[in-house]
Write an enzyme that holds these catalytic residues in place. Structure first.
Site, PDB file in Angstrom:
ATOM      1  N   HIS B 245       0.860  -1.187   0.000  1.00 54.77           N
ATOM      2  CA  HIS B 245       0.000   0.000   0.000  1.00 54.77           C
ATOM      3  C   HIS B 245       0.892   1.231   0.000  1.00 54.77           C
ATOM      4  O   HIS B 245       1.843   1.300   0.774  1.00 54.77           O
ATOM      5  CB  HIS B 245      -0.909  -0.004   1.227  1.00 54.77           C
ATOM      6  CG  HIS B 245      -2.036   0.971   1.125  1.00 54.77           C
ATOM      7  ND1 HIS B 245      -1.842   2.329   1.190  1.00 54.77           N
ATOM      8  CD2 HIS B 245      -3.359   0.786   0.928  1.00 54.77           C
ATOM      9  CE1 HIS B 245      -3.018   2.933   1.046  1.00 54.77           C
ATOM     10  NE2 HIS B 245      -3.951   2.022   0.882  1.00 54.77           N
ATOM     11  N   ARG B 289      -2.502   1.040  -7.042  1.00 54.62           N
ATOM     12  CA  ARG B 289      -1.570   1.024  -5.907  1.00 54.62           C
ATOM     13  C   ARG B 289      -0.164   0.584  -6.272  1.00 54.62           C
ATOM     14  O   ARG B 289       0.820   1.129  -5.776  1.00 54.62           O
ATOM     15  CB  ARG B 289      -2.114   0.106  -4.810  1.00 54.62           C
ATOM     16  CG  ARG B 289      -3.278   0.733  -4.101  1.00 54.62           C
ATOM     17  CD  ARG B 289      -3.788  -0.133  -2.983  1.00 54.62           C
ATOM     18  NE  ARG B 289      -4.933   0.538  -2.366  1.00 54.62           N
ATOM     19  CZ  ARG B 289      -5.768  -0.028  -1.519  1.00 54.62           C
ATOM     20  NH1 ARG B 289      -5.603  -1.298  -1.188  1.00 54.62           N
ATOM     21  NH2 ARG B 289      -6.770   0.642  -1.010  1.00 54.62           N
ATOM     22  N   HIS B 356       0.550  -4.923   2.445  1.00 55.85           N
ATOM     23  CA  HIS B 356      -0.840  -4.670   2.808  1.00 55.85           C
ATOM     24  C   HIS B 356      -1.771  -5.833   2.506  1.00 55.85           C
ATOM     25  O   HIS B 356      -2.661  -6.148   3.285  1.00 55.85           O
ATOM     26  CB  HIS B 356      -1.300  -3.434   2.031  1.00 55.85           C
ATOM     27  CG  HIS B 356      -2.698  -2.984   2.323  1.00 55.85           C
ATOM     28  ND1 HIS B 356      -3.101  -2.651   3.591  1.00 55.85           N
ATOM     29  CD2 HIS B 356      -3.774  -2.790   1.525  1.00 55.85           C
ATOM     30  CE1 HIS B 356      -4.380  -2.268   3.557  1.00 55.85           C
ATOM     31  NE2 HIS B 356      -4.817  -2.368   2.316  1.00 55.85           N
ATOM     32  N   ARG B 397      -4.548  -5.675  -6.697  1.00 53.78           N
ATOM     33  CA  ARG B 397      -5.932  -5.425  -6.333  1.00 53.78           C
ATOM     34  C   ARG B 397      -6.258  -3.933  -6.363  1.00 53.78           C
ATOM     35  O   ARG B 397      -5.433  -3.117  -5.960  1.00 53.78           O
ATOM     36  CB  ARG B 397      -6.192  -5.958  -4.921  1.00 53.78           C
ATOM     37  CG  ARG B 397      -7.562  -5.593  -4.378  1.00 53.78           C
ATOM     38  CD  ARG B 397      -7.875  -6.259  -3.060  1.00 53.78           C
ATOM     39  NE  ARG B 397      -7.108  -5.744  -1.933  1.00 53.78           N
ATOM     40  CZ  ARG B 397      -7.360  -4.591  -1.315  1.00 53.78           C
ATOM     41  NH1 ARG B 397      -8.321  -3.798  -1.733  1.00 53.78           N
ATOM     42  NH2 ARG B 397      -6.628  -4.217  -0.281  1.00 53.78           N
TER      43      ARG B 397
END
Lengths: 237, 594
Positions: B245, B289, B356, B397
């Site tokens: 992250h 990200r 993350h 993701r």
């Protein structure tokens, strides 16, 4: 890096080997730049003595696991700044609940009270296809209520809860009761008030306000309890 | 000890894990009247879903036009085309229904002026197939995960779900035909070991971010489901893909939501430059990200980091209206004051990319059924949420798709179990005679180990090895070395030793058993990463650079496939990516740019 030695007095009790609880004196070297929170230091202590037992999870004050009594006040270890603690740092389990081991208490009674207020939205009208509407102002009524993390800092700082944990809902449960009463989507307000209109469940609160001071999230259970009482008065007249 | 001494409890279904996915699945099972046990290491509202902040994605279109099709395009693109398009279509189409249902359960979403669910922009969320940012993240301030987890728990209280709180599942029970028949679990308070014998088992154990030294993840995120599955012979999918992250608090690792940038926050380097304009001219700070994290590490590596050691960047909110911060990002302000020592109304927050989320996991289809390496279904076994790999996240993701994943696939796995128990799995198959042997041997070894390795030190060495050898940027030589290091550490884990031998609330034992799981995850990650000789999504290596034939270093000809890591023999196999959605045309391969 400059290390510093911290003195602790920690409540220890392992029913498998101890006849009675005792306070253990223990010192640990910390690096103040890195070991900023009490939980950081507990992790260090546990690396030295792996039998030291406590709950912890998120380490950022949102899961509510690591509540304990720190220098006489209830708080979360992960949010407690080491530099602000007077030495020796005295750690005890949350008061008023049975101790299972070391800093771990049996929270059954606490959750039983939470469950007793029916902590879920009650609305038997068939829901619309989309979301139920709620204005921003109506939603704002839930602020200061829905953020509760069920850490039990408040209820275990409350003398009324200590004396009657089986009968008095306690500040956390009552805060959550008001969270549903205040929700415009909930249809059970009257039933919820009926359930609390009882010499013990609600009225054991004597506005001592320990709960407000203890809440690590800055919530105000006393205010929520006051609002419930107000609603009871209003519906009586 | 023989297997006969273990108590056996019988259920229709057992769910391991009571975070978002486990609780959502539990609602389906409890409301359908099945006898269900939900096991959790922690009281349900302490599960790590509680820490999610920014939102849950759904193309509700409450503030501007949006479509599930656009959401699907963004998810496929975000996954760098490694996501399975059937599962992605399923998730994006179900999203509005899943979020509305949650609202009906009582979730306290923020509201628009018309009283609808409030939606904010988020990284990689675009309208009209990548054109411009769109408001798709449904939010409850910056406490969406907390509000969601509590609402799901509350719905379970209403449904009378039977929880086994502070029980740690230790191993999966499989019979000779490979059918899953439940789990063996440890009650933490008493030290008792019990078999939960069930017709169906759902794993919703969450992620394993604690394999890394610096992680946004909770202490409990130790990959227990992955370890149990790997030991039971289930191959793990796409374990090389880990999301870093962009904005963990420098030093502390605590998460600062992408919602901060969604509300207008900007990343700056030591020259006060909004550097994301150079890396992602269109989406800027709201690029995916993996893209933002790489840009940040590049800035630091090139000497434009902030602070005395030039090792972090600044997340600047000071230009925002303080009222917006107080209303939309109150939790972030608290975290920032608590863990960074700055009030973001007045000063920028020091941040660094931090481990993350695990994109890979136990292979499932979009019904939540676990899939063998040969494509067949593992009878009686289901998985949902971060532990599972459906695969909707592929190689990277999108923010807010994790909360959506656990709602949609938590429900799907629950429905699959209900359906299967109604139709084919009516009777409870017998347990194999030796079902508990391996688990008891493991516990016994741990209780009697002498001259062994400290759990704390071994875990720390593993975390440091993962951080140094398998981070945001990966290097061929470092990965090879990393495999060796992790295999050495694995030997030490096999000799882990604890001082505490008490039966009552023995957290030392729990941590040792967690380390058994963490090392499986670390090993599968390192081995899978070393083998994938391309750059894709979150997996970027020095020997797979951006070239004309392989833009961004992605090599579709050789590597458009899912990795499967087999614990037995530490071996890899591969399976094709499902490119065909359920009802629409394939979203065709394209070079990723934001």
């Amino acid at each position: 890096m400059a290390t510093r030695t911290l003195q602790f007095k920690i409540y220890r009790y392992d029913p498998d080997k101890d006849d009675a609880p005792y306070m253990q004196d223990i010192a640990v070297d910390v690096d103040p730049a890195i070991d900023r929170k009490l939980l950081d230091v507990l992790t260090k202590l546990k690396a030295i003595d792996d039998s030291l037992s406590y709950r912890r999870s998120c380490r950022e004050g949102i899961c509510g696991s690591d509540a304990m009594n720190i220098n006489g006040r209830n708080g979360l270890a992960c949010l407690t700044e080491i530099s602000e603690l007077k030495e020796p740092i005295v750690l005890r389990p949350l008061p008023g609940l049975p101790v299972i081991r070391d800093l771990i208490v049996d929270m059954t009674q606490f959750f039983k009270q939470y469950h007793s207020i029916k902590p879920y939205l009650i609305n038997d009208t068939p829901p619309p296809e989309r979301e139920r509407l709620q204005s921003p102002e109506e939603r704002e009524e839930l602020n200061g209520l829905y953020e509760c993390i069920l850490c039990a800092c408040c209820s275990t700082s409350c003398p009324s809860f200590w004396w009657n944990p089986d009968k008095f809902v306690g500040p956390a449960g009552l805060l959550n009761a008001y969270r549903f009463i205040a929700d415009t989507r909930d249809e059970a307000t009257n039933a919820r008030l009926d359930d609390l209109e009882d010499p013990y469940r609600l009225f054991r609160c004597h506005t001592i306000m320990n709960c407000v001071e203890a809440c690590p999230k800055g919530l105000n259970p006393t205010k929520a309890i006051g609002k419930i009482k107000e609603m009871m008065v209003r519906r009586a007249i | 000890m023989s297997a006969l001494t273990i108590p056996v409890r019988k259920f229709d279904a057992v769910i391991v894990g009571a975070g978002g996915a486990g609780l959502r699945a539990a609602i389906q099972l409890s409301e359908s009247g099945l006898k269900t046990a939900v096991l959790s290491k922690v009281f349900p509202t302490r599960s790590h879903t509680v820490a999610a902040q920014g939102g849950v994605s759904a193309s509700l279109g409450n503030s501007e036009e949006d479509h599930w099709h656009w959401h699907m395009y963004d998810t496929v693109k975000g996954s760098d085309w490694l996501g399975d398009q059937d599962a992605i279509e399923y998730m994006c189409r179900k999203a509005p229904e899943a979020v509305v249902e949650l609202e009906h359960f009582g979730m306290p979403f923020d509201r628009t002026d018309e009283g609808k669910i409030y939606q904010r922009p988020f990284g990689g969320h675009m309208s009209n197939f990548g054109e411009k940012p769109v408001r798709r993240a449904c939010a409850a301030a910056d406490r969406t995960g907390h509000a969601m987890l509590h609402a799901l728990y509350q719905r379970n209280v209403r449904a009378n779900t039977q929880f086994f709180v502070e029980w740690m599942a230790l191993d999966l029970i499989r019979d000779a035909e490979g059918q899953v028949l439940g789990v063996i679990a440890l009650e933490m308070e008493t030290g008792e070991v019990v078999a939960f014998h069930a017709k169906a088992t759902i794993f919703a154990t969450g992620g394993a971010g604690r394999i890394y030294y610096s992680s946004t993840n909770a202490f409990i995120n130790t990959g227990d489901g992955l370890g149990m599955a790997a030991r039971a012979g289930i191959a793990l999918e796409d374990m090389e893909f880990w999301q870093f992250h962009p904005t963990g608090v420098a030093g502390a690792g605590v998460l600062i939501t992408e919602g901060v940038r969604g509300e207008g926050g900007i990343l700056r380097n030591s020259d006060n430059e909004r550097f994301m304009e150079r890396y992602a001219p269109n989406a800027k700070d709201l690029a995916s990200r993996d893209v933002v994290s790489r840009a940040m590490v590049t800035e630091i590596n090139e000497g434009r980091g902030s602070g005395p050691n030039k090792d972090f960047l600044l997340l600047d909110l000071t230009h925002l209206d303080p009222a917006t911060i107080m209303k939309r990002l109150p939790g972030i302000r608290d975290i920032s004051i608590q863990f960074a020592g700055v009030d973001p109304i007045k000063a920028p927050i020091p941040v660094v990319p931090t481990c993350h989320y695990q994109m890979g996991g136990i292979p499932t289809n979009y019904h939540g059924q676990v899939i063998n390496a040969d494509g067949s279904v593992v009878k009686g076994f289901y998985a949902a949420g971060e532990v599972a790999c459906a695969s909707v996240h592929g190689a990277n993701r999108l923010g807010t798709n994790s909360l959506l994943d656990l709602l949609v696939f938590g429900k799907a796995s629950g429905d699959s179990v209900v359906e299967s128990i109604k139709t084919e799995a009516k009777v409870l198959k017998d347990l194999p005679v030796d079902f508990a042997e391996r688990t008891l041997a493991r516990l016994n070894r741990l209780n009697t180990q002498t001259g062994g390795e400290s759990v704390h030190e071994t875990r720390l060495d593993m975390q440091r090895a993962m951080q140094a050898h398998c981070g945001v940027f990966r290097f061929k030589d470092k990965l090879v070395e990393g495999v060796n290091k992790i295999c050495e550490i694995e030997q030490r884990v096999a000799r882990s030793q604890i001082g505490d031998k008490s039966e009552t609330w023995n957290t030392a034992r729990v941590e040792a058993l967690e380390l058994d799981n963490l090392i499986e995850v670390a090993k599968s990650t390192m081995v899978s990463a070393e083998a994938r000789k391309e750059s894709r999504g979150a997996h970027v290596r020095d020997d797979a650079p951006d070239t004309e034939t392989n833009p961004n270093g992605r090599d579709d000809e050789a590597w458009l496939k899912h990795t499967l890591w087999h614990r037995d023999g530490n071996r890899l196999s591969y399976k094709p990516v499902i490119l065909k959605p359920l009802s629409i045309e394939t979203i065709a391969l394209k070079t990723r740019a934001y």
